[in-house]
Design a protein around this motif. Structure first.
Motif, PDB file in Angstrom:
ATOM      1  N   PHE A 178       2.429   5.147  44.695  1.00 24.57           N
ATOM      2  CA  PHE A 178       2.342   4.884  46.133  1.00 24.57           C
ATOM      3  C   PHE A 178       3.415   3.900  46.597  1.00 24.57           C
ATOM      4  O   PHE A 178       4.030   4.096  47.653  1.00 24.57           O
ATOM      5  CB  PHE A 178       0.953   4.337  46.476  1.00 24.57           C
ATOM      6  N   TYR A 179       3.660   2.863  45.823  1.00 22.18           N
ATOM      7  CA  TYR A 179       4.582   1.802  46.228  1.00 22.18           C
ATOM      8  C   TYR A 179       6.039   2.142  45.935  1.00 22.18           C
ATOM      9  O   TYR A 179       6.934   1.783  46.705  1.00 22.18           O
ATOM     10  CB  TYR A 179       4.192   0.491  45.526  1.00 22.18           C
ATOM     11  N   VAL A 180       6.303   2.842  44.820  1.00 19.38           N
ATOM     12  CA  VAL A 180       7.685   3.093  44.400  1.00 19.38           C
ATOM     13  C   VAL A 180       8.074   4.564  44.544  1.00 19.38           C
ATOM     14  O   VAL A 180       9.035   4.898  45.243  1.00 19.38           O
ATOM     15  CB  VAL A 180       7.910   2.639  42.937  1.00 19.38           C
ATOM     16  N   ALA A 181       7.342   5.446  43.872  1.00 18.02           N
ATOM     17  CA  ALA A 181       7.758   6.849  43.809  1.00 18.02           C
ATOM     18  C   ALA A 181       7.701   7.539  45.166  1.00 18.02           C
ATOM     19  O   ALA A 181       8.619   8.280  45.529  1.00 18.02           O
ATOM     20  CB  ALA A 181       6.889   7.592  42.791  1.00 18.02           C
ATOM     21  N   MET A 182       6.627   7.353  45.901  1.00 18.17           N
ATOM     22  CA  MET A 182       6.475   8.050  47.176  1.00 18.17           C
ATOM     23  C   MET A 182       7.573   7.691  48.181  1.00 18.17           C
ATOM     24  O   MET A 182       8.206   8.586  48.753  1.00 18.17           O
ATOM     25  CB  MET A 182       5.087   7.785  47.759  1.00 18.17           C
TER      26      MET A 182
ATOM     27  N   GLU B  22      10.689   0.474  35.757  1.00 17.70           N
ATOM     28  CA  GLU B  22      10.787  -0.977  35.870  1.00 17.70           C
ATOM     29  C   GLU B  22       9.464  -1.575  36.338  1.00 17.70           C
ATOM     30  O   GLU B  22       9.012  -2.602  35.804  1.00 17.70           O
ATOM     31  CB  GLU B  22      11.907  -1.339  36.845  1.00 17.70           C
ATOM     32  N   PHE B  23       8.836  -0.957  37.329  1.00 15.54           N
ATOM     33  CA  PHE B  23       7.540  -1.444  37.826  1.00 15.54           C
ATOM     34  C   PHE B  23       6.503  -1.433  36.702  1.00 15.54           C
ATOM     35  O   PHE B  23       5.773  -2.417  36.504  1.00 15.54           O
ATOM     36  CB  PHE B  23       7.076  -0.569  38.990  1.00 15.54           C
ATOM     37  N   ALA B  24       6.431  -0.322  35.955  1.00 15.86           N
ATOM     38  CA  ALA B  24       5.469  -0.230  34.860  1.00 15.86           C
ATOM     39  C   ALA B  24       5.771  -1.249  33.772  1.00 15.86           C
ATOM     40  O   ALA B  24       4.849  -1.834  33.174  1.00 15.86           O
ATOM     41  CB  ALA B  24       5.477   1.190  34.276  1.00 15.86           C
ATOM     42  N   THR B  25       7.053  -1.487  33.497  1.00 15.94           N
ATOM     43  CA  THR B  25       7.433  -2.485  32.499  1.00 15.94           C
ATOM     44  C   THR B  25       6.960  -3.875  32.913  1.00 15.94           C
ATOM     45  O   THR B  25       6.438  -4.640  32.081  1.00 15.94           O
ATOM     46  CB  THR B  25       8.960  -2.492  32.304  1.00 15.94           C
ATOM     47  N   LEU B  26       7.128  -4.205  34.180  1.00 14.48           N
ATOM     48  CA  LEU B  26       6.681  -5.510  34.678  1.00 14.48           C
ATOM     49  C   LEU B  26       5.171  -5.666  34.527  1.00 14.48           C
ATOM     50  O   LEU B  26       4.684  -6.722  34.113  1.00 14.48           O
ATOM     51  CB  LEU B  26       7.079  -5.676  36.146  1.00 14.48           C
TER      52      LEU B  26
ATOM     53  N   LEU C  96      14.034  -2.668  41.721  1.00 16.66           N
ATOM     54  CA  LEU C  96      13.124  -3.078  42.786  1.00 16.66           C
ATOM     55  C   LEU C  96      13.756  -4.150  43.670  1.00 16.66           C
ATOM     56  O   LEU C  96      13.518  -4.183  44.884  1.00 16.66           O
ATOM     57  CB  LEU C  96      11.812  -3.595  42.194  1.00 16.66           C
ATOM     58  N   ASP C  97      14.560  -5.029  43.076  1.00 13.46           N
ATOM     59  CA  ASP C  97      15.265  -6.035  43.867  1.00 13.46           C
ATOM     60  C   ASP C  97      16.238  -5.380  44.850  1.00 13.46           C
ATOM     61  O   ASP C  97      16.410  -5.844  45.970  1.00 13.46           O
ATOM     62  CB  ASP C  97      16.047  -6.984  42.951  1.00 13.46           C
ATOM     63  N   ARG C  98      16.870  -4.294  44.410  1.00  9.80           N
ATOM     64  CA  ARG C  98      17.890  -3.644  45.221  1.00  9.80           C
ATOM     65  C   ARG C  98      17.279  -2.762  46.304  1.00  9.80           C
ATOM     66  O   ARG C  98      17.846  -2.616  47.392  1.00  9.80           O
ATOM     67  CB  ARG C  98      18.807  -2.810  44.324  1.00  9.80           C
TER      68      ARG C  98
END
Length: 278
Positions: free
Chosen positions: A124-128, A47-51, A257-259
Protein backbone atom coordinates in the motif's frame (compact mmCIF):
# COMPACT_ATOMS: atom_id res chain seq x y z
CA UNK A 1 39.85 16.34 -2.85
CA UNK A 2 38.48 16.93 0.65
CA UNK A 3 35.83 14.54 1.99
CA UNK A 4 33.22 17.31 1.86
CA UNK A 5 33.93 18.14 -1.78
CA UNK A 6 34.05 14.47 -2.66
CA UNK A 7 30.64 13.94 -1.05
CA UNK A 8 29.22 16.92 -2.95
CA UNK A 9 30.61 15.55 -6.21
CA UNK A 10 29.20 12.07 -5.60
CA UNK A 11 25.83 13.52 -4.61
CA UNK A 12 25.70 15.73 -7.71
CA UNK A 13 26.71 12.90 -10.03
CA UNK A 14 24.15 10.54 -8.53
CA UNK A 15 21.46 13.21 -8.87
CA UNK A 16 22.31 13.81 -12.53
CA UNK A 17 22.18 10.11 -13.36
CA UNK A 18 18.88 9.71 -11.47
CA UNK A 19 17.24 12.65 -13.25
CA UNK A 20 18.57 11.54 -16.64
CA UNK A 21 17.21 8.01 -16.18
CA UNK A 22 13.81 9.19 -14.98
CA UNK A 23 13.35 11.88 -17.62
CA UNK A 24 14.74 9.73 -20.42
CA UNK A 25 12.61 6.69 -19.60
CA UNK A 26 9.44 8.77 -19.22
CA UNK A 27 9.90 10.68 -22.47
CA UNK A 28 11.07 7.71 -24.57
CA UNK A 29 7.84 5.77 -24.27
CA UNK A 30 5.29 3.96 -22.09
CA UNK A 31 7.30 0.73 -21.97
CA UNK A 32 10.50 2.36 -20.71
CA UNK A 33 8.45 4.38 -18.25
CA UNK A 34 6.91 1.18 -16.89
CA UNK A 35 10.29 -0.59 -16.71
CA UNK A 36 11.86 2.33 -14.80
CA UNK A 37 9.12 2.47 -12.18
CA UNK A 38 8.93 -1.33 -11.94
CA UNK A 39 12.64 -1.43 -11.10
CA UNK A 40 12.27 1.41 -8.60
CA UNK A 41 9.23 -0.26 -7.03
CA UNK A 42 10.99 -3.61 -6.62
CA UNK A 43 14.06 -1.95 -5.10
CA UNK A 44 12.03 0.31 -2.78
CA UNK A 45 9.82 -2.59 -1.64
CA UNK A 46 12.91 -4.69 -0.91
CA UNK A 47 14.38 -1.77 1.03
CA UNK A 48 11.18 -1.29 3.06
CA UNK A 49 11.07 -4.99 3.95
CA UNK A 50 14.77 -4.94 4.86
CA UNK A 51 14.19 -2.04 7.25
CA UNK A 52 11.27 -3.80 8.92
CA UNK A 53 13.23 -7.04 9.27
CA UNK A 54 16.34 -5.34 10.61
CA UNK A 55 14.81 -2.80 12.97
CA UNK A 56 11.43 -4.28 13.88
CA UNK A 57 12.49 -7.89 14.25
CA UNK A 58 10.16 -9.11 11.50
CA UNK A 59 10.60 -11.78 8.84
CA UNK A 60 9.06 -10.26 5.71
CA UNK A 61 9.51 -12.24 2.49
CA UNK A 62 11.49 -9.69 0.48
CA UNK A 63 11.68 -11.56 -2.87
CA UNK A 64 7.93 -12.27 -2.95
CA UNK A 65 7.03 -8.71 -1.95
CA UNK A 66 9.33 -7.26 -4.62
CA UNK A 67 7.93 -9.58 -7.29
CA UNK A 68 4.41 -8.62 -6.21
CA UNK A 69 5.22 -4.93 -6.64
CA UNK A 70 6.31 -5.55 -10.25
CA UNK A 71 3.20 -7.65 -10.93
CA UNK A 72 0.97 -4.84 -9.66
CA UNK A 73 2.72 -2.26 -11.82
CA UNK A 74 2.58 -4.56 -14.83
CA UNK A 75 -1.11 -5.30 -14.33
CA UNK A 76 -2.03 -1.61 -14.19
CA UNK A 77 0.17 -0.82 -17.20
CA UNK A 78 -1.40 -3.62 -19.26
CA UNK A 79 -4.87 -2.50 -18.19
CA UNK A 80 -4.16 1.03 -19.41
CA UNK A 81 -2.74 -0.34 -22.67
CA UNK A 82 -5.90 -2.54 -22.99
CA UNK A 83 -3.66 -5.61 -23.21
CA UNK A 84 -5.29 -9.01 -22.83
CA UNK A 85 -2.77 -10.05 -20.17
CA UNK A 86 -3.96 -7.45 -17.63
CA UNK A 87 -6.45 -9.84 -16.02
CA UNK A 88 -3.88 -12.61 -15.65
CA UNK A 89 -1.39 -10.25 -14.03
CA UNK A 90 -4.00 -9.00 -11.55
CA UNK A 91 -4.80 -12.64 -10.77
CA UNK A 92 -1.11 -13.45 -10.24
CA UNK A 93 -0.82 -10.47 -7.92
CA UNK A 94 -3.85 -11.68 -5.96
CA UNK A 95 -2.41 -15.18 -5.63
CA UNK A 96 0.87 -13.64 -4.43
CA UNK A 97 -0.96 -11.80 -1.68
CA UNK A 98 -2.82 -14.99 -0.73
CA UNK A 99 0.49 -16.84 -0.58
CA UNK A 100 1.84 -14.29 1.89
CA UNK A 101 -1.15 -14.94 4.15
CA UNK A 102 -1.07 -18.72 3.94
CA UNK A 103 2.71 -19.00 4.20
CA UNK A 104 2.65 -17.70 7.76
CA UNK A 105 0.85 -20.90 8.77
CA UNK A 106 3.98 -22.88 7.92
CA UNK A 107 6.85 -20.51 8.70
CA UNK A 108 6.38 -20.61 12.49
CA UNK A 109 7.59 -17.03 12.72
CA UNK A 110 7.41 -15.44 16.20
CA UNK A 111 5.15 -12.59 15.05
CA UNK A 112 3.01 -13.65 12.05
CA UNK A 113 0.44 -10.89 12.53
CA UNK A 114 3.11 -8.21 12.24
CA UNK A 115 4.53 -9.97 9.17
CA UNK A 116 1.09 -9.82 7.56
CA UNK A 117 0.55 -6.19 8.52
CA UNK A 118 3.86 -4.89 7.25
CA UNK A 119 3.77 -7.07 4.12
CA UNK A 120 0.51 -5.45 3.09
CA UNK A 121 1.83 -2.06 4.23
CA UNK A 122 4.73 -2.46 1.80
CA UNK A 123 2.24 -2.89 -1.04
CA UNK A 124 0.00 0.00 0.00
CA UNK A 125 2.74 2.48 0.94
CA UNK A 126 5.42 1.62 -1.65
CA UNK A 127 4.27 -0.68 -4.46
CA UNK A 128 0.87 0.84 -5.17
CA UNK A 129 2.02 4.48 -5.60
CA UNK A 130 4.90 3.42 -7.86
CA UNK A 131 2.48 1.35 -9.97
CA UNK A 132 0.19 4.33 -10.61
CA UNK A 133 2.22 6.47 -13.08
CA UNK A 134 0.54 4.46 -15.87
CA UNK A 135 -2.84 5.80 -14.74
CA UNK A 136 -1.53 9.34 -15.14
CA UNK A 137 0.12 9.04 -18.54
CA UNK A 138 -0.71 5.82 -20.41
CA UNK A 139 -3.70 5.10 -22.63
CA UNK A 140 -4.42 2.54 -25.33
CA UNK A 141 -3.73 5.06 -28.12
CA UNK A 142 -2.17 7.95 -26.23
CA UNK A 143 0.81 8.64 -24.04
CA UNK A 144 0.80 11.93 -22.09
CA UNK A 145 4.28 11.67 -20.62
CA UNK A 146 4.11 15.34 -19.70
CA UNK A 147 1.86 14.60 -16.70
CA UNK A 148 4.14 12.18 -14.86
CA UNK A 149 7.18 14.28 -15.77
CA UNK A 150 5.45 17.40 -14.45
CA UNK A 151 4.69 15.60 -11.18
CA UNK A 152 8.40 15.05 -10.56
CA UNK A 153 9.40 18.49 -11.82
CA UNK A 154 6.94 20.01 -9.36
CA UNK A 155 8.44 17.89 -6.56
CA UNK A 156 11.97 19.00 -7.45
CA UNK A 157 10.99 22.66 -7.79
CA UNK A 158 9.11 22.58 -4.49
CA UNK A 159 12.09 21.05 -2.66
CA UNK A 160 14.50 23.56 -4.19
CA UNK A 161 12.23 26.53 -3.59
CA UNK A 162 11.51 25.49 0.00
CA UNK A 163 15.23 25.08 0.72
CA UNK A 164 16.22 28.43 -0.81
CA UNK A 165 13.34 30.38 0.73
CA UNK A 166 13.77 28.75 4.12
CA UNK A 167 17.53 29.38 4.12
CA UNK A 168 17.07 33.04 3.21
CA UNK A 169 14.15 33.91 5.49
CA UNK A 170 14.22 31.49 8.42
CA UNK A 171 15.61 34.16 10.76
CA UNK A 172 12.78 36.54 9.85
CA UNK A 173 10.01 33.92 9.90
CA UNK A 174 11.27 31.14 12.21
CA UNK A 175 7.97 29.24 12.57
CA UNK A 176 8.53 25.52 12.07
CA UNK A 177 6.26 23.46 9.83
CA UNK A 178 6.46 20.17 11.76
CA UNK A 179 9.23 20.45 14.33
CA UNK A 180 8.44 17.13 16.04
CA UNK A 181 9.17 15.18 12.86
CA UNK A 182 11.42 17.41 10.74
CA UNK A 183 13.01 20.31 12.65
CA UNK A 184 14.53 21.88 9.52
CA UNK A 185 11.26 22.48 7.67
CA UNK A 186 9.72 25.93 8.07
CA UNK A 187 6.43 27.47 7.05
CA UNK A 188 8.11 30.19 5.04
CA UNK A 189 10.14 27.64 3.14
CA UNK A 190 7.06 25.57 2.35
CA UNK A 191 5.13 28.63 1.19
CA UNK A 192 8.05 29.79 -0.96
CA UNK A 193 8.38 26.34 -2.53
CA UNK A 194 4.66 26.24 -3.23
CA UNK A 195 4.61 29.66 -4.91
CA UNK A 196 7.57 28.76 -7.12
CA UNK A 197 5.94 25.45 -8.08
CA UNK A 198 2.69 27.16 -9.10
CA UNK A 199 4.67 29.60 -11.25
CA UNK A 200 6.42 26.70 -12.97
CA UNK A 201 3.03 25.06 -13.56
CA UNK A 202 2.07 28.09 -15.68
CA UNK A 203 5.02 27.30 -17.94
CA UNK A 204 3.62 23.80 -18.44
CA UNK A 205 0.19 25.33 -19.14
CA UNK A 206 1.73 27.53 -21.84
CA UNK A 207 3.24 24.60 -23.73
CA UNK A 208 0.56 21.97 -23.01
CA UNK A 209 -3.05 23.21 -23.13
CA UNK A 210 -4.44 19.73 -22.30
CA UNK A 211 -5.16 21.23 -18.88
CA UNK A 212 -6.22 24.81 -18.24
CA UNK A 213 -3.94 27.15 -16.32
CA UNK A 214 -6.13 26.73 -13.26
CA UNK A 215 -5.98 22.93 -13.55
CA UNK A 216 -2.20 22.97 -13.94
CA UNK A 217 -1.92 25.26 -10.89
CA UNK A 218 -4.24 22.94 -8.97
CA UNK A 219 -2.08 19.95 -9.87
CA UNK A 220 1.00 21.83 -8.67
CA UNK A 221 -0.63 22.58 -5.32
CA UNK A 222 -1.67 18.94 -4.93
CA UNK A 223 1.92 17.86 -5.54
CA UNK A 224 3.26 20.48 -3.11
CA UNK A 225 0.93 19.51 -0.26
CA UNK A 226 1.09 15.75 -0.64
CA UNK A 227 4.78 15.77 -1.56
CA UNK A 228 5.51 17.58 1.71
CA UNK A 229 3.38 15.11 3.63
CA UNK A 230 5.17 12.25 1.86
CA UNK A 231 8.51 13.60 3.03
CA UNK A 232 7.19 13.92 6.58
CA UNK A 233 5.71 10.41 6.56
CA UNK A 234 9.05 8.90 5.62
CA UNK A 235 10.77 11.08 8.23
CA UNK A 236 8.34 9.70 10.82
CA UNK A 237 9.15 6.16 9.69
CA UNK A 238 12.91 6.74 10.01
CA UNK A 239 12.50 8.48 13.36
CA UNK A 240 10.47 5.54 14.64
CA UNK A 241 13.18 3.12 13.49
CA UNK A 242 16.02 5.32 14.77
CA UNK A 243 17.84 5.65 11.44
CA UNK A 244 19.10 8.56 9.35
CA UNK A 245 18.77 7.08 5.84
CA UNK A 246 16.57 4.31 4.51
CA UNK A 247 19.51 2.75 2.66
CA UNK A 248 22.75 3.34 0.79
CA UNK A 249 21.81 2.34 -2.75
CA UNK A 250 22.08 5.93 -4.02
CA UNK A 251 25.48 7.42 -3.04
CA UNK A 252 25.00 10.78 -1.37
CA UNK A 253 21.19 10.47 -1.41
CA UNK A 254 20.51 7.52 0.92
CA UNK A 255 18.05 4.87 -0.15
CA UNK A 256 15.23 4.50 -2.63
CA UNK A 257 12.65 5.54 -0.05
CA UNK A 258 14.68 8.68 0.68
CA UNK A 259 14.65 9.56 -3.02
CA UNK A 260 10.99 8.78 -3.72
CA UNK A 261 9.38 9.60 -0.36
CA UNK A 262 7.52 12.65 -1.67
CA UNK A 263 6.32 10.76 -4.74
CA UNK A 264 4.76 7.98 -2.66
CA UNK A 265 1.94 10.29 -1.59
CA UNK A 266 1.90 12.81 -4.45
CA UNK A 267 1.45 10.26 -7.28
CA UNK A 268 -1.77 8.77 -5.79
CA UNK A 269 -2.96 12.31 -5.01
CA UNK A 270 -2.43 13.38 -8.64
CA UNK A 271 -4.40 10.33 -9.83
CA UNK A 272 -7.28 11.30 -7.55
CA UNK A 273 -7.00 14.92 -8.70
CA UNK A 274 -7.31 13.90 -12.36
CA UNK A 275 -10.37 11.81 -11.50
CA UNK A 276 -11.86 14.82 -9.67
CA UNK A 277 -11.36 17.27 -12.56
CA UNK A 278 -12.62 14.69 -15.04
Amino acid sequence: MSPKLNNMFVRALTGIVYVALLVGSVIYGPLTMFLFFALVSAAATWEFATLMNRHNGLELNRPILSIASVLLGGAIWCYQMQAATAGQLFALYGFTMLYLLVSELYRQAPNPLANWAFSFASQFYVAMPLALPSLISVGADTYHWIFILATFVFLWVNDTGAYLTGSALHNVFPAKLFERISPNKSWVGSIGGGILTVLVSLVFAHYDPTLTRLQWAGMALVVVVFGTWGDLVESLLKRQLGIKDSGKVLPGHGGMLDRFDSALLSIPAVVLYFIFIG
